[in-house]
Design a protein around this motif. Structure first.
Motif, PDB file in Angstrom:
ATOM      1  N   THR A 185       0.808  -1.224   0.000  1.00  0.00           N
ATOM      2  CA  THR A 185       0.000   0.000   0.000  1.00  0.00           C
ATOM      3  C   THR A 185       0.840   1.273   0.000  1.00  0.00           C
ATOM      4  O   THR A 185       0.362   2.333  -0.382  1.00  0.00           O
ATOM      5  N   THR A 186       2.112   1.151   0.414  1.00  0.00           N
ATOM      6  CA  THR A 186       2.939   2.335   0.609  1.00  0.00           C
ATOM      7  C   THR A 186       4.265   2.211  -0.123  1.00  0.00           C
ATOM      8  O   THR A 186       4.907   1.166  -0.100  1.00  0.00           O
ATOM      9  N   LEU A 187       4.648   3.306  -0.783  1.00  0.00           N
ATOM     10  CA  LEU A 187       5.949   3.409  -1.431  1.00  0.00           C
ATOM     11  C   LEU A 187       6.744   4.495  -0.728  1.00  0.00           C
ATOM     12  O   LEU A 187       6.201   5.566  -0.425  1.00  0.00           O
ATOM     13  N   VAL A 188       8.008   4.243  -0.442  1.00  0.00           N
ATOM     14  CA  VAL A 188       8.880   5.272   0.129  1.00  0.00           C
ATOM     15  C   VAL A 188      10.058   5.472  -0.809  1.00  0.00           C
ATOM     16  O   VAL A 188      10.516   4.539  -1.468  1.00  0.00           O
ATOM     17  N   LYS A 194      18.167  14.888   0.167  1.00  0.00           N
ATOM     18  CA  LYS A 194      18.195  14.664   1.617  1.00  0.00           C
ATOM     19  C   LYS A 194      16.832  14.323   2.209  1.00  0.00           C
ATOM     20  O   LYS A 194      16.699  14.205   3.428  1.00  0.00           O
ATOM     21  N   THR A 195      15.814  14.161   1.376  1.00  0.00           N
ATOM     22  CA  THR A 195      14.471  13.905   1.896  1.00  0.00           C
ATOM     23  C   THR A 195      14.026  12.475   1.629  1.00  0.00           C
ATOM     24  O   THR A 195      14.537  11.794   0.736  1.00  0.00           O
ATOM     25  N   ILE A 196      13.049  12.057   2.443  1.00  0.00           N
ATOM     26  CA  ILE A 196      12.334  10.801   2.230  1.00  0.00           C
ATOM     27  C   ILE A 196      10.877  11.176   1.978  1.00  0.00           C
ATOM     28  O   ILE A 196      10.297  11.956   2.742  1.00  0.00           O
ATOM     29  N   ARG A 197      10.308  10.624   0.937  1.00  0.00           N
ATOM     30  CA  ARG A 197       8.897  10.881   0.637  1.00  0.00           C
ATOM     31  C   ARG A 197       8.108   9.588   0.759  1.00  0.00           C
ATOM     32  O   ARG A 197       8.559   8.537   0.299  1.00  0.00           O
ATOM     33  N   ILE A 198       6.946   9.683   1.368  1.00  0.00           N
ATOM     34  CA  ILE A 198       6.065   8.529   1.557  1.00  0.00           C
ATOM     35  C   ILE A 198       4.845   8.725   0.668  1.00  0.00           C
ATOM     36  O   ILE A 198       4.170   9.754   0.733  1.00  0.00           O
ATOM     37  N   TRP A 199       4.560   7.713  -0.162  1.00  0.00           N
ATOM     38  CA  TRP A 199       3.514   7.818  -1.171  1.00  0.00           C
ATOM     39  C   TRP A 199       2.466   6.730  -0.971  1.00  0.00           C
ATOM     40  O   TRP A 199       2.774   5.623  -0.548  1.00  0.00           O
ATOM     41  N   ASN A 200       1.209   7.067  -1.308  1.00  0.00           N
ATOM     42  CA  ASN A 200       0.158   6.064  -1.422  1.00  0.00           C
ATOM     43  C   ASN A 200       0.352   5.376  -2.764  1.00  0.00           C
ATOM     44  O   ASN A 200       0.247   6.013  -3.823  1.00  0.00           O
ATOM     45  N   GLN A 260      -1.385   3.290  -4.419  1.00  0.00           N
ATOM     46  CA  GLN A 260      -2.550   3.145  -5.293  1.00  0.00           C
ATOM     47  C   GLN A 260      -2.936   4.450  -5.975  1.00  0.00           C
ATOM     48  O   GLN A 260      -3.285   4.463  -7.162  1.00  0.00           O
ATOM     49  N   THR A 261      -2.849   5.562  -5.235  1.00  0.00           N
ATOM     50  CA  THR A 261      -3.307   6.840  -5.775  1.00  0.00           C
ATOM     51  C   THR A 261      -2.173   7.739  -6.264  1.00  0.00           C
ATOM     52  O   THR A 261      -2.409   8.684  -7.016  1.00  0.00           O
ATOM     53  N   GLY A 262      -0.924   7.464  -5.805  1.00  0.00           N
ATOM     54  CA  GLY A 262       0.194   8.335  -6.154  1.00  0.00           C
ATOM     55  C   GLY A 262       0.295   9.569  -5.286  1.00  0.00           C
ATOM     56  O   GLY A 262       1.137  10.443  -5.523  1.00  0.00           O
ATOM     57  N   GLU A 263      -0.543   9.656  -4.259  1.00  0.00           N
ATOM     58  CA  GLU A 263      -0.521  10.823  -3.370  1.00  0.00           C
ATOM     59  C   GLU A 263       0.744  10.813  -2.519  1.00  0.00           C
ATOM     60  O   GLU A 263       1.138   9.783  -1.973  1.00  0.00           O
ATOM     61  N   ASN A 264       1.394  11.988  -2.393  1.00  0.00           N
ATOM     62  CA  ASN A 264       2.538  12.139  -1.494  1.00  0.00           C
ATOM     63  C   ASN A 264       1.998  12.419  -0.088  1.00  0.00           C
ATOM     64  O   ASN A 264       1.538  13.505   0.203  1.00  0.00           O
ATOM     65  N   CYS A 265       2.019  11.398   0.757  1.00  0.00           N
ATOM     66  CA  CYS A 265       1.383  11.494   2.074  1.00  0.00           C
ATOM     67  C   CYS A 265       2.133  12.443   3.006  1.00  0.00           C
ATOM     68  O   CYS A 265       1.526  13.257   3.698  1.00  0.00           O
TER      69      CYS A 265
END
Length: 241
Positions: free
Chosen positions: A32-35, A41-47, A49-54
């Motif tokens: 369910t989650t992509l990181v 220098k950043t980490i982004r957490i994504w949904n 299924q939707t591509g939303e940047n959580c």
């Protein structure tokens, strides 16, 4: 980043947000989650299924080189060129632990199948094993990235110099991993490395496993293996001379 249809080879979705090269990605076990981690220098957490940047994590001070998620979907682990490993709550981004023990950039992370141990490697050829819950340093080995545990957790695979791969096997009488291989594999050098560089590699490992510095159960056994490896090198050197 691009998400591809697995069989068709077509792009399903493109994720934009990082401002520099993306070097690491990980997908949660429940899919369910992509990181993603970046030179920015950043980490982004994504949904996924939707591509939303959580949400975005920006507490590393340098490039994020490697990422992993624990089997229970609860903890995100990141390794950076700031020499630190950080453990985060995956759902919220809250920092749980910072692991300090490496002196150079973190290059790889692997999680034991039971979710209780982290293996991390740095660019200076050091592998550390950590307790995920307490952050305690359990053991130190010599080796490089990449890292991978076998499915049963009884072996750790690490990269080596000179085209070698190291296979660390769990010692039956304990939870520690044994240091085995040819003399150059144990010392982390190539067979034809200059003698002075072999000596420097030996001294570095000797300091690493010295009882005054390394109190792990396997340190004594590792030090014996390192001494034997250096003795074999010296014998070979005398024979060739």
């Amino acid at each position: 980043m691009r998400i591809w249809e697995s069989y068709r080879g077509t792009i399903k979705r493109t994720l934009n947000g990082h401002t520099d090269a993306v070097l690491a990605v990980a997908i949660s076990p429940d899919s369910t989650t992509l990181v993603s981690g970046s030179v920015d220098k950043t980490i982004r957490i994504w949904n996924l299924q939707t591509g939303e940047n959580c949400y975005i994590i920006n507490q590393h001070l340098a490039t994020v080189n490697t990422l992993a998620i624990t089997p229970d979907n609860q903890t995100l682990i990141s390794g950076s060129s700031d020499n630190k490993i950080k453990l985060w709550k995956l759902q919220t981004g809250e920092l749980r632990h910072t692991l300090k023990g490496h002196s150079t950039a973190i290059s790889a992370i692997a999680i034991h199948p039971d979710g209780k141990i982290i293996a991390s490697s740095s660019q200076d050829g050091i592998i550390n094993l950590w307790n995920i819950e307490t952050g305690e340093l359990l053991e130190t080995l010599s080796g490089f990235s990449p890292l991978a545990f076998s499915a049963d957790g009884k072996m750790l695979i690490s990269g080596g110099k000179g085209g070698t791969i190291k296979i660390w096997r769990q010692v039956q009488s304990s939870d520690n991993l044994s240091l085995t291989g040819e003399w150059w594999e144990i010392l982390g050098v190539e067979p034809k490395t200059h003698p002075q560089d072999v000596k420097l590699a030996y001294l570095r490992l000797a300091r690493l496993y010295h009882p005054d510095i390394n109190s792990s159960v396997s340190a004594k056994t590792a030090m014996q293996a390192i001494n034997e490896a250096y003795q074999k090198f010296q014998q070979q050197l005398k024979t060739h001379n």
